[in-house]
Design a protein around this motif. Structure first.
Motif, short mmCIF file in Angstrom:
data_model
loop_
_atom_site.label_atom_id
_atom_site.label_comp_id
_atom_site.label_asym_id
_atom_site.label_seq_id
_atom_site.Cartn_x
_atom_site.Cartn_y
_atom_site.Cartn_z
N ALA A 186 -47.77 -6.89 20.61
CA ALA A 186 -47.31 -5.86 19.69
C ALA A 186 -48.38 -5.55 18.65
CB ALA A 186 -46.03 -6.31 18.99
N HIS A 187 -48.46 -4.29 18.26
CA HIS A 187 -49.40 -3.87 17.24
C HIS A 187 -48.74 -3.98 15.87
CE1 HIS A 187 -51.85 -1.27 20.30
NE2 HIS A 187 -51.84 -2.56 20.57
N HIS A 211 -44.47 -11.88 10.06
CA HIS A 211 -43.47 -12.05 11.11
C HIS A 211 -43.49 -10.86 12.04
CE1 HIS A 211 -39.75 -13.34 13.01
NE2 HIS A 211 -39.28 -12.11 12.87
N CYS A 212 -43.56 -11.10 13.33
CA CYS A 212 -43.52 -10.03 14.33
C CYS A 212 -42.06 -9.83 14.74
CB CYS A 212 -44.36 -10.40 15.56
SG CYS A 212 -44.27 -9.17 16.89
N ALA A 213 -41.56 -8.61 14.50
CA ALA A 213 -40.17 -8.31 14.83
C ALA A 213 -39.95 -8.24 16.33
CB ALA A 213 -39.76 -7.00 14.18
N ALA A 214 -41.02 -8.02 17.11
CA ALA A 214 -40.87 -7.89 18.55
C ALA A 214 -40.61 -9.22 19.24
CB ALA A 214 -42.11 -7.23 19.15
N ARG A 257 -34.82 -4.50 17.39
CA ARG A 257 -33.39 -4.73 17.45
C ARG A 257 -32.80 -4.31 18.79
NH1 ARG A 257 -33.65 -3.03 11.94
NH2 ARG A 257 -33.14 -0.88 12.50
N ARG A 258 -33.42 -3.30 19.42
CA ARG A 258 -32.92 -2.84 20.71
C ARG A 258 -33.56 -3.58 21.89
NH1 ARG A 258 -33.63 3.54 19.18
NH2 ARG A 258 -31.94 3.64 17.63
N GLY A 259 -34.48 -4.51 21.57
CA GLY A 259 -35.09 -5.27 22.64
C GLY A 259 -36.14 -4.50 23.41
N ALA A 260 -36.80 -3.53 22.75
CA ALA A 260 -37.84 -2.76 23.43
C ALA A 260 -39.02 -3.65 23.74
CB ALA A 260 -38.28 -1.60 22.54
N PRO A 261 -39.75 -3.39 24.84
CA PRO A 261 -40.90 -4.21 25.19
C PRO A 261 -42.02 -4.04 24.19
CG PRO A 261 -40.79 -2.26 26.60
CD PRO A 261 -39.51 -2.29 25.81
N ALA A 262 -42.87 -5.06 24.13
CA ALA A 262 -44.01 -5.01 23.22
C ALA A 262 -45.03 -4.00 23.70
CB ALA A 262 -44.64 -6.41 23.14
N ALA A 263 -45.88 -3.59 22.76
CA ALA A 263 -46.94 -2.63 23.10
C ALA A 263 -47.96 -3.28 24.01
CB ALA A 263 -47.61 -2.15 21.81
N PRO A 264 -48.73 -2.49 24.78
CA PRO A 264 -49.74 -3.05 25.66
C PRO A 264 -50.81 -3.79 24.89
CG PRO A 264 -49.30 -0.74 26.15
CD PRO A 264 -48.62 -1.04 24.87
#
Length: 235
Positions: free
Chosen positions: A37-38, A65-68, A102-109
């Protein structure tokens, strides 16, 4: 201990220097989490920047803290150098985890760009970003302060980032190597001003990769050991 902040994508901030009243536009560097994640510090647009009057080792870093992925790590606190010579500490705001987390989106490349170097902390961030790109994880502040510059560490690695205007000396390289030996770790040196010829000889004999950081934040290998590390990454 520094407070834990949740970092998100960067937003530019208009910063006024309290010393000369000059305004500048500051855009925080994007820093990669180990998950890909960025991240960038959330800046508080309503709080004033404050001059740095003295340095404290603990105040140089902030736990983020990384929210991802929920991972905590340490990064240099953002600051900005004014043309008048004043160094400004940027105000940061605490944030909630982003909608994507919060929606569980995947981390950035896992794509990493260089960090423009304007301050010593930018140099540390650029080195940390580069080491993460090479595959090193759990990057943090080193337990011991080096003879020059700032020390950062990763699993099995000790790095020294030297943002001073003079070339690194043989003693600087040797002290880094000795400290790494006591921790049973490899080591690598990053310098803004390059290296004295004797320092390169010392590094080659001790097996220390040497890099020069240009002002775009791009590390350039100085010796063959650094070129090999750049090509192969963490092992």
């Amino acid at each position: 201990m520094p407070g834990v902040l949740e970092w998100a994508m960067p937003e530019s901030l208009s910063v006024r220097c309290p010393a000369c009243r000059r305004e500048q536009l500051y855009e925080p560097p994007v820093c990669p989490c180990a998950c890909g994640a960025h991240l960038a510090p959330p800046l508080d647009p309503h709080a004033p920047a404050t001059p740095v009057t003295h340095r404290s080792w603990d105040d140089e870093w902030v736990t983020v803290h990384c929210a991802a992925c929920g991972r905590d790590s340490e990064w240099p606190r953002p600051e900005l150098g004014c043309p008048c010579g004043t160094v400004l500490l940027l105000p940061m705001a605490r944030t909630e985890a982003g909608e994507a987390a919060r929606r569980g989106a995947p981390a950035a490349p896992r794509t990493f760009g260089p960090v423009t170097i304007r301050t010593a902390r930018d140099a540390v961030t650029a080195a940390a970003v580069y080491l993460r790109r090479l595959g090193y994880r759990d990057i943090r502040r080193a337990d011991q302060r080096p003879t020059a510059g700032i020390g950062i560490a990763a699993h099995g690695l000790l790095a020294q980032v030297d943002p001073t205007v003079g070339p690194a000396s043989p003693r600087d390289v040797e002290c880094l190597w000795l400290t790494a030996m006591t921790e049973s770790a490899d080591c690598v040196y990053f310098s803004l001003a390059g290296y004295a010829p004797e320092a390169r000889t010392t590094a080659d004999s001790l097996g220390v990769p040497l890099f020069v950081l240009d002002l775009t934040g791009t590390p350039r290998p100085v010796n063959d050991l650094a070129a090999d590390l750049d090509a192969t990454g963490a092992r």
